[in-house]
Scaffold this active site. Structure first.
Site, PDB file in Angstrom:
ATOM      1  CB  ALA A 233     -25.783  54.055  41.931  1.00 18.54           C
ATOM      2  CE  LYS A 234     -25.428  56.685  35.556  1.00 19.67           C
ATOM      3  NZ  LYS A 234     -26.226  56.164  34.490  1.00 19.67           N
TER       4      LYS A 234
END
Ligand code: GLU
Length: 297
Positions: A233-234
């Site tokens: 995920a970011k």
């Protein structure tokens, strides 16, 4: 005959999404298919995300045929398909909230997590009362509980089919319906995407069969995970193309290395691409920090 990449424009793509996009392109091009893009913008749309996603693909050397299709422009086609199912008597209105579904006792003859059938057999009078309370979703009245698809990496895969939502209560067409209708409209007969969607494939292929559409061939490819084994995920750090490039990382080289494919560019990787030699396990990504090289294994 075409393969496709169908991102949701909800934010920047991370290197795992880009790897999936490259794989979709490699699968399509190596099998002589066209390659098309579809922006799945029926739900969450972040300003500027579509443009940056397309820029990312171009930067990796991924090209595509014809104009980019935006799902939001395909409403007429989605409505027609839903109308076809309504006409066949294969739908019903559902008034359940998410919570009611979670709290309903599960039916023993249905797969775990399946819609429990609460609104399946309401009378017209009961529906009229409920309609005054909230706008209904429209569900498929499924007459099978499972379906088998063929996946190049997973073989024959049988998974659950339930009374899936076709149109949400807020009027938005459901992903499962839109993806099936639009794949067929774009002549897509090869669906390459992350293996988190493998369990959705039987539902989608079943819907295709009800609509008289061909069943695509699937290849659900391993996802990118972070050091904790969770989906990348970011928030895991520098994982977008721009962030990685800022730290001096060659993103295409990083992806090709993870796939054991040669560079220096996508065309060279295409010449060497062999689906049977693909890594079958998840890609663990340790994002680089300033001054330290990236680690991927
Ligand atoms: N739009 C979906 C996503 O970004 C992918 C849908 C698909 O490939 O079928 O997760």
């Amino acid at each position: 005959m075409a393969g496709r990449f169908a991102p949701s424009p909800s934010g920047d793509l991370h290197v795992g999404n880009l790897r999936t996009a490259l794989l979709a392109w490699l699968f399509a091009r190596s099998s002589g298919r066209r390659f098309v893009l579809r922006v799945e913008d029926l739900d969450r749309v972040a300003a500027g995300a579509e443009q940056s996603q397309l820029d990312d693909l171009r930067a990796l050397g991924i090209d595509w045929d014809g104009p980019v299709l935006r799902q939001s422009e395909c409403g007429g086609r989605h409505d027609l398909a839903i109308g076809q199912l309504v006409e066949q008597g294969r739908t019903f209105e559902c008034f359940c909230t998410r919570r009611e579904i979670l709290e309903a006792p599960s039916a023993p003859h249905l797969p775990p997590g399946a819609y429990p059938g609460t609104c399946r057999d309401l009378t017209e009078a009961e529906r009229a009362v409920r309609r005054a309370e909230r706008p209904p979703a429209l569900r498929l009245r499924a007459d099978v509980t499972e379906w088998t698809v063929h996946d190049v990496l997973h073989g024959d895969f049988t998974g659950a089919v339930d009374d899936l939502v076709l149109r949400r209560g807020d009027g938005v067409v459901a992903y499962n319906l839109a993806v099936v209708v639009d794949d067929a409209a774009q002549d897509v007969d090869q669906v390459v995407r992350g293996d988190d969607l493998l369990t959705s494939a039987p539902r989608q292929a079943h819907l295709a069969s009800l609509l008289g559409l061909p069943q695509p061939e699937y290849a659900h490819v391993p996802l990118a995970l972070n050091a904790d084994g969770r989906r990348l995920a970011k928030r895991d750090g520098a994982v977008t193309r721009i962030d990685l490039e800022t730290l001096g990382v060659d993103v295409l080289a990083m992806i090709l290395d993870s796939l054991h494919l040669p560079g220096p560019d996508a065309t060279a990787a295409l010449r060497a691409f062999d689906p049977s030699a693909l890594p079958r396990s998840a890609w663990i990504v340790i994002p680089p920090t300033r001054g330290a090289p990236p680690a991927g294994r």
